[in-house]
Design an enzyme around this catalytic site. Structure first.
Site, PDB file in Angstrom:
ATOM      1  N   SER A   1     -30.140   6.914  27.705  1.00  0.00           N
ATOM      2  CA  SER A   1     -31.119   6.836  26.615  1.00  0.00           C
ATOM      3  C   SER A   1     -32.207   5.829  26.946  1.00  0.00           C
ATOM      4  O   SER A   1     -33.331   5.936  26.447  1.00  0.00           O
ATOM      5  CB  SER A   1     -30.429   6.423  25.315  1.00  0.00           C
TER       6      SER A   1
ATOM      7  N   SER B   1     -40.738   1.894 -16.020  1.00  0.00           N
ATOM      8  CA  SER B   1     -39.393   1.638 -16.546  1.00  0.00           C
ATOM      9  C   SER B   1     -38.829   0.308 -16.044  1.00  0.00           C
ATOM     10  O   SER B   1     -38.116  -0.374 -16.766  1.00  0.00           O
ATOM     11  CB  SER B   1     -38.433   2.762 -16.142  1.00  0.00           C
TER      12      SER B   1
ATOM     13  N   GLU C   1     -36.467   5.967  -1.748  1.00  0.00           N
ATOM     14  CA  GLU C   1     -35.943   4.599  -1.807  1.00  0.00           C
ATOM     15  C   GLU C   1     -35.613   4.045  -0.429  1.00  0.00           C
ATOM     16  O   GLU C   1     -35.701   2.836  -0.200  1.00  0.00           O
ATOM     17  CB  GLU C   1     -34.703   4.563  -2.709  1.00  0.00           C
TER      18      GLU C   1
ATOM     19  N   HIS D   1     -31.729  -0.530 -15.382  1.00  0.00           N
ATOM     20  CA  HIS D   1     -30.989   0.582 -15.994  1.00  0.00           C
ATOM     21  C   HIS D   1     -29.538   0.616 -15.526  1.00  0.00           C
ATOM     22  O   HIS D   1     -29.039   1.631 -15.058  1.00  0.00           O
ATOM     23  CB  HIS D   1     -31.673   1.919 -15.703  1.00  0.00           C
TER      24      HIS D   1
END
Lengths: 612, 612
Positions: free
Chosen positions: A34, A339, A360, A409
């Protein structure tokens, strides 16, 4: 194109190959093939294109390189050895416990900004770096080397989308299309057009090249930064290039050559290799140092006791309040800013706010990239959706990074939206991050003070905020040190210490009122700092309640506040009885759910009664 | 196109809008505008296109519908009311604790296969369903409704990539491009070409339509399933379509209409609405029921005591062993099959193995989709990379789903690859999932027996396997019930009970040997079942060691085995002392790292000595 330059860079590439082979064979593990596929790209970048100061790898206007395909670490170490920053002899200590040349790169090395090795994360970090460049008017570029296999990760496309939207034209992705994954060929082999079409669809400019043709590499690199689009260089490469015996062969991922194989390969490479010693590295444009630090003080707060304010709103208020005095602060949100209330910051400081849309993973990765440039990056979304970025948070921990997460929340107290929107596992997730700090305020004052400390602190911070409005409990002057706790009720003769946080603290206070009518006293502690836990105060308080402790949390019963308290204090003989959510909750009204899942005042009172 | 059909379906769409408005206004919360944008698409699907039996929503050859944009739940409930499956009067109980019409859909309702509401997850589930169709030779189609905002989630592109590679031509994505996210417009507004280019680049066929033109909708739907590619229908829609006062306006996400606004809107819609009552639904092609269950017994195992076998290898051996007797088993891996050893299953049962490439979110989502069709879906990758799919695992928990996860390469014992590859938070993550089972075998026999039970059980199972080879400890006949534990050492007069699992169990046995030379006895317990924990045996054993317990785990100190034991037993006065990893680990040899991070035999012996 100067043929001498081409020859020189190809020679350095082969030298990097030799180092990579030598180091992995010495280590007895690692990924030489690699490294070899990307050697030409990386040699051209570091020795022909990037502007940076090798002696000062953290110089803020240096071009940056992120090895998203972290398993090619030996290649990166070889570069820095050739730059004279590492002794070449160190390379033979690859992967040893006494050497910081680890299996995958970490910032224990001064030239590594973030840990890589969980694939698909580098491009977000690079995007975040370019946001920092924009905020600070720097003109460095960020080069991110990805493997083709990792392009299956959705996080790559979150980052690509984001970079396209923000037109981060100094972000350059190099895709090392070597055709072979770990366990089999990738889905697309050497069909480079697939990658080209994808990046273009995500609003990138693309160049398709032979990743072993140095002339082509130099040519496309010299055109980086043009226009408004980020650039993806899609390079056809051969895994193990330069080692004829194993080039392009399956079964050679993560496998070093034997000593004999290595000797043979090196003998073939040696005549085409050259050391980089005398190659000049172009310096970056000089810029003033960033001397900004946290201010002596932030503007004061003005709440009234009993005033009803949701902690999620206090978060936004706090960010907007301290953002003027502290220019290091930036904020990111995932289309929930109305929110989480991060929109309060956005409205005051639009240039330091980044809408990340519903992605996210990229948001957290970008925050980490910003933090490399000493930004205090505050990231907010529903805490449930931070689980989406768990791997990025994990890697930020391994990066010894500095990000400030706010998850709103939380728990069943959100009510009608139902379980998918309720964070019930976030404390467990965030406690189990190296060096993390987990904060869970119950009122607006605590929230504001904790946000200040998040801005002053360094590490992986998590602030857990709640949806419902709650009465202010504390004076504006109250201090909330990290690792502290508060005793809100305490009377001689108390039978049990109740440890709560967030919405359950208010329930615990109600339980105390209810029980006091029955002549039963309980001590009530606000465990606003879940990690580090305010153990001393909990211990000293519970010592006076017969070492009986009840914990109560709006979180699953596993891994949260209760386990934190039990894990810290059970060794000393304290008895910890946990209340928490034990099943996937239903939709309903907040107070109905606190009752059904056994974490309201009645449940707390019941647990106390059962102990006396 | 029959104009009457068009008019009928448009009428039903408006009826669905009316229901959605009524229900959210009655609830006082919810997302009527997100329902209205998709109403025409959904009406056309259910009442004009899909073949299914409304009376038997779980019929295995039914066409399936997944509401990936779960916040449009009222629309889905309205459909099933119009189908006669729910009383229309129930819609007014939306989001109430006594009704299963929750804020976002959950499988508490018989017509919901998986919980949605965390965006971007539905397409993976749909892909998994189509894998099941392929395995079982079913010809149902899966329709997935996505919002445009959620297309920023990388998981959508993982699923798109996967479906393109596997040519899942009966998977149809409907993208409801209503232009508006929660907090602001999406990045691309009504630029439908962006979505078209992206899906095409991911090897999908696309159709771009007006999502309120019923004729166009019907036409493109009727061409679903053609060719070899999955189909993305990209529909230009208007958020709040049908409610002129708020159509296409910002500030109306997640907000119900007032009673007056609702009345006005309904009055305008009513003349264009019609009930679906008499509309015939095309039945699915009849197929035989799937009667497969777990076999009475699986083939036996044949290990020798002391034989060196890594538990990761035993996992693959077990899957390959039981896969013949149990055709329900399928396996998925994320390009790590040669390390997790799932390749052993692949080699024997290639038609039931799915290479998912490096895209863990999609892999877990696809497994959940397979499980809907009673597949026992085993998912393997490095446990560290399961954090990538934390949100999908969380949602599988809320789906009351049935998936079997195997995470290999856990803890510092993996050695040289370094921290990025070490799972140190996976137990914390997996314990905090509703209804999860967390298993952590120390030898090959335990692994094999636990894999059998994973295949027989139902729930979110997690098997934690280790990289190093370890001696077989148990007889081939030993049983390992979920929730059990094993006492491996116990002598009268033992001072401490050491609870360990996986690699640390072997260290604990060494510590016992070491301590016995000093005349110190310890009881040693194999806590192979971390959740549910073998509490009874730990309790009864530790009662004979002065209630002193030492836990030791190759995991961060937070949220793992130690917290599990402390959380279960501290309330009874047991003293739990935890050993675990407390910082981001370095690369090194396995045994060096066990020593450095304080979880080897010496560390255990030291912890015991400190207690006596």
């Amino acid at each position: 194109m100067n043929p001498a330059t081409v020859e020189m860079l190809s020679g350095i590439a082969n030298q990097l190959r030799i180092h990579s082979i030598t180091a992995t064979t010495a280590a007895g593990s690692g990924h030489p093939t690699s490294a070899c596929s990307a050697a030409d790209l990386v040699a051209a970048l570091f020795f022909g294109q990037m502007r940076f100061d090798p002696k000062n790898p953290q110089y803020r206007n240096n071009d940056r390189f992120i090895l998203s395909k972290g398993h090619a670490a030996p290649l990166l170490y070889a570069v820095w050895a050739e730059l004279g920053v590492l002794p070449v002899s160190d390379l033979a200590r690859l992967r040893q416990i006494g050497s910081d040349l680890e299996g995958h790169p970490t910032p224990r090395l001064p030239f590594v900004d973030v840990s890589t090795g969980s694939l698909g994360q580098g491009l977000s970090v690079g995007a975040g770096m370019q946001l920092a460049a924009r905020v600070d008017h720097l003109d460095f570029r960020t080069y991110v080397l990805l493997g083709d296999g990792e392009c299956a990760e959705g996080s790559v496309w979150e980052a690509a989308n984001f970079a396209g939207i923000y037109q981060l034209n100094s972000l350059i992705a190099l895709i090392d299309v070597n055709r072979l994954g770990q366990s089999q060929p990738t889905a697309f082999g050497h069909d480079l057009d697939v990658y080209k079409r994808r990046f273009e669809a995500f609003n990138w400019r693309t160049e398709v090249i032979d990743g072993h043709d140095m002339e082509e590499i130099i040519e496309v690199l010299s055109a980086a930064g043009l226009g408004t689009q980020p650039l993806a260089i899609i390079a056809k490469t051969v895994k193990g290039h330069g080692i004829p015996a194993i080039e392009d062969k399956e079964g050679w991922h993560g496998k070093p050559l034997s000593k004999e194989e290595a000797a043979r390969a090196i003998a073939e490479l040696q005549p085409k290799a050259r050391a980089a010693g005398d190659v000049p590295i172009a310096p970056p444009r000089a810029v003033a140092p960033d001397t900004r630090v946290a201010p002596e003080a932030y503007p004061p707060i003005h709440y009234k006791l009993g005033e009803l304010v949701a902690t999620r709103e206090a978060y936004g208020t706090a960010l907007a309040r301290i953002g003027g005095a502290d220019e290091r602060i930036v904020a990111l949100d995932g289309d929930t800013k109305n929110s989480t209330y991060s929109e309060k910051f956005m409205k005051k400081f639009p240039d330091r706010f980044f809408e990340c849309f519903i992605a996210e993973q990229n948001m957290v990765g970008a925050a980490l990239g910003l933090s490399v440039f000493h930004k205090e990056a505050f990231v907010s979304t529903f805490a449930a959706f931070l689980t989406r970025a768990h791997d990025q948070i994990r890697m930020a921990g391994h990066s010894m990074g500095n990000i400030k997460l706010c998850g709103s929340h939380v728990g069943v107290s959100i009510g009608e939206d139902g379980a998918s929107q309720m964070a019930l596992e976030d404390i467990a997730m965030m406690r189990a991050v190296a060096g993390s700090v987990v904060l869970y305020p119950a009122d607006a004052v605590a929230t504001e003070k904790l946000v200040e400390q998040m801005a002053r602190g360094r590490g992986i911070f998590f602030l857990r905020t709640s949806r419902p409005k709650a009465p202010v409990l504390y004076d504006n002057e109250e201090q909330f040190p990290i690792g502290g706790a508060k005793v809100l009720r305490k009377t001689p003769g108390d039978k049990v210490t109740v440890v709560a946080a967030g919405v359950t603290l208010h329930e615990a206070l109600r339980a105390a009122d209810e029980l006091s009518k029955e002549g039963v006293g309980i001590s009530v502690i606000d465990a606003y700092s879940v990690k580090p836990l305010g153990t001393d105060l909990i211990r000293s308080t519970a010592e006076q309640t017969g070492r009986q402790i009840v914990t109560v949390e709006d979180h699953y019963i596993e891994g949260g506040l209760g386990d934190a308290v039990a894990g810290e204090l059970s060794g000393e003989g304290f008895r910890v009885h946990k209340l928490g959510v034990r099943e996937s909750p239903h939709s309903g009204k907040s107070e109905e759910l606190l009752a059904r899942y056994g974490i309201n005042a009645q449940a707390i009172a019941g647990a106390v009664r059962a102990l006396i």
